[in-house]
Write a protein that holds these residues in place. Structure first.
Motif, PDB file in Angstrom:
ATOM      1  N   GLU A  68       0.779  -0.873  -0.028  1.00 45.19           N
ATOM      2  CA  GLU A  68      -0.014  -0.100   0.130  1.00 45.19           C
ATOM      3  C   GLU A  68       1.076   1.128  -0.030  1.00 45.19           C
ATOM      4  N   LEU A  69       2.057   1.271   0.749  1.00 38.56           N
ATOM      5  CA  LEU A  69       2.968   2.314   0.932  1.00 38.56           C
ATOM      6  C   LEU A  69       3.567   2.574  -0.493  1.00 38.56           C
ATOM      7  N   ALA A  70       3.645   1.481  -1.210  1.00 40.63           N
ATOM      8  CA  ALA A  70       4.227   1.639  -2.538  1.00 40.63           C
ATOM      9  C   ALA A  70       3.360   2.110  -3.564  1.00 40.63           C
ATOM     10  N   LEU A  71       2.233   1.758  -3.471  1.00 35.41           N
ATOM     11  CA  LEU A  71       1.142   2.411  -4.286  1.00 35.41           C
ATOM     12  C   LEU A  71       0.980   3.899  -4.211  1.00 35.41           C
ATOM     13  N   ASP A  72       1.168   4.225  -2.835  1.00 40.30           N
ATOM     14  CA  ASP A  72       0.925   5.798  -2.495  1.00 40.30           C
ATOM     15  C   ASP A  72       1.944   6.487  -3.026  1.00 40.30           C
ATOM     16  N   ALA A  73       3.302   5.781  -3.002  1.00 38.82           N
ATOM     17  CA  ALA A  73       4.598   6.406  -3.920  1.00 38.82           C
ATOM     18  C   ALA A  73       4.266   6.527  -5.439  1.00 38.82           C
ATOM     19  N   MET A  74       3.957   5.465  -5.717  1.00 42.48           N
ATOM     20  CA  MET A  74       3.632   5.196  -7.366  1.00 42.48           C
ATOM     21  C   MET A  74       2.591   6.310  -7.946  1.00 42.48           C
ATOM     22  N   ALA A  75       1.754   6.556  -7.192  1.00 33.40           N
ATOM     23  CA  ALA A  75       0.564   7.447  -7.419  1.00 33.40           C
ATOM     24  C   ALA A  75       1.242   8.772  -7.746  1.00 33.40           C
ATOM     25  N   LYS A  76       2.482   9.106  -7.271  1.00 24.54           N
ATOM     26  CA  LYS A  76       3.061  10.374  -7.460  1.00 24.54           C
ATOM     27  C   LYS A  76       4.022  10.273  -8.444  1.00 24.54           C
ATOM     28  N   LEU A  77       4.695   8.856  -8.854  1.00 19.24           N
ATOM     29  CA  LEU A  77       5.579   8.854  -9.772  1.00 19.24           C
ATOM     30  C   LEU A  77       4.949   8.417 -11.173  1.00 19.24           C
ATOM     31  N   ALA A  78       3.959   8.113 -11.007  1.00 17.47           N
ATOM     32  CA  ALA A  78       3.269   7.493 -12.410  1.00 17.47           C
ATOM     33  C   ALA A  78       1.558   7.941 -12.242  1.00 17.47           C
ATOM     34  N   PRO A  79       1.403   9.390 -12.205  1.00 19.28           N
ATOM     35  CA  PRO A  79       0.064   9.815 -11.962  1.00 19.28           C
ATOM     36  C   PRO A  79      -0.684   9.328 -13.088  1.00 19.28           C
ATOM     37  N   VAL A  80      -2.073   9.394 -12.819  1.00 16.55           N
ATOM     38  CA  VAL A  80      -3.083   9.031 -13.692  1.00 16.55           C
ATOM     39  C   VAL A  80      -3.323   9.993 -14.400  1.00 16.55           C
ATOM     40  N   SER A  81      -3.401  10.022 -15.918  1.00 15.79           N
ATOM     41  CA  SER A  81      -3.650  11.055 -17.046  1.00 15.79           C
ATOM     42  C   SER A  81      -4.784  11.396 -16.931  1.00 15.79           C
TER      43      SER A  81
END
Length: 147
Positions: free
Chosen positions: A134-147
């Motif tokens: 879940e922490l990785a998903l939180d970080a990924m949301a900032k690295l690969a944001p939804v377009s």
């Protein structure tokens, strides 16, 4: 539609919940998948969640991610410490990578202290059990944001 985040799991992670629960916890891989799916939905992300016990299959999925994913969250299991092939595939994928470990690999045997995956990862999350996904998903949301 935005590309999914690939959440890839390596050898023995199919044994979560029964294999050394004092180290890895009692949650199963299905529990991890459900938690990750719930968090991804909250973040507006989609995921493609997979597990394999085979290095070549994992490398193939990483190569597939290059065109099909927005990022990779990887718990490579023991391949973390042994596979230059996984590192090469991650480097070639040209995607944000977050490395996840359920246990704190730095409080364990010395052979676990080296990670080939880390050389390709934006960051490493270890020691938080299944919450690490879940922490990785939180970080990924900032690295690969939804377009």
């Amino acid at each position: 539609m935005a590309k999914p985040v690939f959440i890839l799991n390596g050898p023995n992670l199919n044994m979560l919940g029964t294999r050394e629960p004092e180290i890895y916890g009692r949650d199963t891989l299905d529990d991890v998948r459900a938690r990750a799916q719930g968090r991804a939905s909250q973040l507006g992300l989609s995921i493609d969640f997979r597990q394999t016990n085979h290095e070549g299959e994992l490398i193939g999925w990483i190569q597939e991610a290059r065109g099909a994913a927005s990022g990779i969250i990887l718990n490579a299991g023991s391949l973390t410490h042994t596979s230059i092939g996984v590192l090469d595939a991650l480097s070639a994928a040209e995607l944000p990578v977050i490395e996840v470990h359920l246990s704190n690999i730095f409080r364990r045997e010395s052979f676990r202290h080296h990670s080939y995956v880390s050389a390709a990862a934006k960051g490493v999350i270890c020691g938080f059990g299944v919450q690490g996904y879940e922490l990785a998903l939180d970080a990924m949301a900032k690295l690969a944001p939804v377009s």
